[in-house]
Motif scaffolding. Structure first.
Motif, PDB file in Angstrom:
ATOM      1  N   ASP A  95      49.157  31.073  32.132  1.00 44.27           N
ATOM      2  CA  ASP A  95      48.973  32.356  32.132  1.00 44.27           C
ATOM      3  C   ASP A  95      49.916  33.065  32.836  1.00 44.27           C
ATOM      4  OD1 ASP A  95      46.727  32.500  31.121  1.00 44.27           O
ATOM      5  OD2 ASP A  95      45.589  32.313  32.861  1.00 44.27           O
TER       6      ASP A  95
ATOM      7  N   GLY B  78      47.844  47.368  39.761  1.00 42.53           N
ATOM      8  CA  GLY B  78      46.678  46.775  39.080  1.00 42.53           C
ATOM      9  C   GLY B  78      47.601  45.557  38.691  1.00 42.53           C
TER      10      GLY B  78
ATOM     11  N   GLY C 267      47.527  42.369  35.696  1.00 41.78           N
ATOM     12  CA  GLY C 267      46.830  41.769  34.532  1.00 41.78           C
ATOM     13  C   GLY C 267      47.487  40.708  34.163  1.00 41.78           C
ATOM     14  N   ILE C 268      46.758  39.599  33.209  1.00 41.06           N
ATOM     15  CA  ILE C 268      46.977  38.339  32.988  1.00 41.06           C
ATOM     16  C   ILE C 268      47.233  38.362  31.469  1.00 41.06           C
ATOM     17  CG2 ILE C 268      46.269  35.986  33.238  1.00 41.06           C
ATOM     18  CD1 ILE C 268      44.517  36.807  35.510  1.00 41.06           C
ATOM     19  N   ARG C 269      48.450  37.734  31.215  1.00 40.84           N
ATOM     20  CA  ARG C 269      48.722  37.659  29.951  1.00 40.84           C
ATOM     21  C   ARG C 269      48.834  36.201  29.422  1.00 40.84           C
ATOM     22  NH1 ARG C 269      53.972  39.282  26.899  1.00 40.84           N
ATOM     23  NH2 ARG C 269      55.021  38.061  28.381  1.00 40.84           N
TER      24      ARG C 269
ATOM     25  N   ILE D 182      50.961  36.456  35.355  1.00 40.42           N
ATOM     26  CA  ILE D 182      50.342  37.442  36.050  1.00 40.42           C
ATOM     27  C   ILE D 182      51.437  38.536  35.986  1.00 40.42           C
ATOM     28  CG2 ILE D 182      49.401  38.371  38.362  1.00 40.42           C
ATOM     29  CD1 ILE D 182      48.311  35.739  38.515  1.00 40.42           C
ATOM     30  N   LYS D 183      50.721  39.929  35.571  1.00 43.32           N
ATOM     31  CA  LYS D 183      51.810  40.985  35.758  1.00 43.32           C
ATOM     32  C   LYS D 183      51.322  41.884  36.694  1.00 43.32           C
ATOM     33  CE  LYS D 183      54.524  40.286  31.884  1.00 43.32           C
ATOM     34  NZ  LYS D 183      55.849  40.461  32.149  1.00 43.32           N
ATOM     35  N   HIS D 184      52.223  42.311  37.327  1.00 43.31           N
ATOM     36  CA  HIS D 184      51.781  43.431  38.190  1.00 43.31           C
ATOM     37  C   HIS D 184      52.321  44.939  37.707  1.00 43.31           C
ATOM     38  CE1 HIS D 184      50.721  40.665  41.444  1.00 43.31           C
ATOM     39  NE2 HIS D 184      51.442  39.835  40.748  1.00 43.31           N
ATOM     40  N   TYR D 185      51.340  45.837  37.976  1.00 40.08           N
ATOM     41  CA  TYR D 185      51.619  47.145  37.330  1.00 40.08           C
ATOM     42  C   TYR D 185      51.393  48.213  38.535  1.00 40.08           C
ATOM     43  CZ  TYR D 185      50.842  45.114  32.906  1.00 40.08           C
ATOM     44  OH  TYR D 185      50.854  44.001  31.743  1.00 40.08           O
TER      45      TYR D 185
END
Ligand SMILES: Nc1nc2c(ncn2[C@@H]2O[C@H](COP(=O)(O)OP(=O)(O)OP(=O)(O)O)[C@@H](O)[C@H]2O)c(=O)[nH]1
Ligand SMILES: [Mg+2]
Length: 232
Positions: free
Chosen positions: A3, A216, A218-220, A5-8
């Motif tokens: 996975d 926010g 998000g998990i890719r 992890i993306k930070h927005y």
């Protein structure tokens, strides 16, 4: 399964100022500052007086505290026209009333107070525009207020005036007991014709939103994404 992890971070940017000060053109350039001379001329010549809300978006990865943050600017551009000039023309107030329920308009990350350096009355109006933003409750502890002196290709901006207006903005903020520090009020000189100050305004807004915008995570799922690509 891997996975990522993306930070927005996202935030709304609202330009306010009288008609013809350059809100629409500036906004179009902020979201797309790397354009050809031909595209720039097209924007300068073809941008018409606004009678509706104009929405511009742009995302960029910004590194904050050693962490990449996918940062999105959301610009909501309103008409500067407040008086009705014809039956079929819409005013700032009419358009805003329709979009007043927009969540993005509840808290504004970057407020651009724009005036035209060649037109004194557009500077005088900023008091009214600032009061409007205060009444609407747009300014909160994470709002950056930017005084934008636009059209400096036509006339140089007066530094004394800019300093005085900045202090006036701060005194308004203090009078209304808003949790905004003096260092949250900044000034910038811009020329859309010469493309001066635009990149700076963009990066300033992006960095502010990366740090103080709405965050926010998000998990890719990289493997699943890979599988889908293989099947396609
Ligand atoms: N010389 C010069 N002209 C500019 C500059 N920025 C904008 N303009 C011109 O000023 C005019 C008004 O620009 P707009 O962006 O439409 O102004 P606005 O504030 O959105 O106006 P409303 O939609 O009526 O509220 C256009 O003809 C632009 O080409 C600038 O930096 N220098
Ligand atoms: Mg406009």
């Amino acid at each position: 399964m891997a996975d990522e992890i993306k930070h927005y971070a996202t935030g709304s940017v609202i330009p306010l100022g009288d008609g013809f000060t350059g809100k629409s053109v500036l906004s179009r350039l902020i979201v797309n500052p790397k354009i050809s001379d031909e595209e720039l001329n097209h924007i300068l010549l073809k941008t018409k007086k606004s009678y509706n809300i104009e929405i511009e978006f742009s995302s960029e990865e910004i590194i904050t505290d050693n962490q990449p943050i996918i940062t999105t600017l959301q610009l909501y551009v309103f008409p500067g026209q407040r008086q009705k000039i014809a039956d079929r023309s819409t005013t700032f107030d009419e358009i805003l009333n329709i979009f007043d329920c927009f969540p993005a308009l509840l808290k504004v990350s970057v407020l651009l107070l724009i005036y035209d350096v060649t037109k004194e009355h557009t500077l005088q109006s900023l008091e009214m525009w600032l009061r409007f933003a205060i009444v609407k409750d747009w300014i909160y502890k994470d709002t950056l207020i930017v005084l934008v002196s636009n059209k400096t290709d036509l006339e140089p901006a007066n530094d004394e005036t800019i300093k005085r207006v900045k202090e006036t903005i701060y005194s308004y903020i203090e009078d209304h007991e808003l949790p905004v520090e003096m260092n949250q009020i900044i000034t910038i000189k811009t020329s859309c014709v010469k493309m001066e100050g635009i990149e700076e305004l963009r990066s300033m807004s992006l960095e502010w939103i990366a740090e103080r915008g709405i965050r926010g995570v998000g998990i890719r799922d990289i493997e699943k994404l890979g599988e889908k690509e293989e099947k396609a």
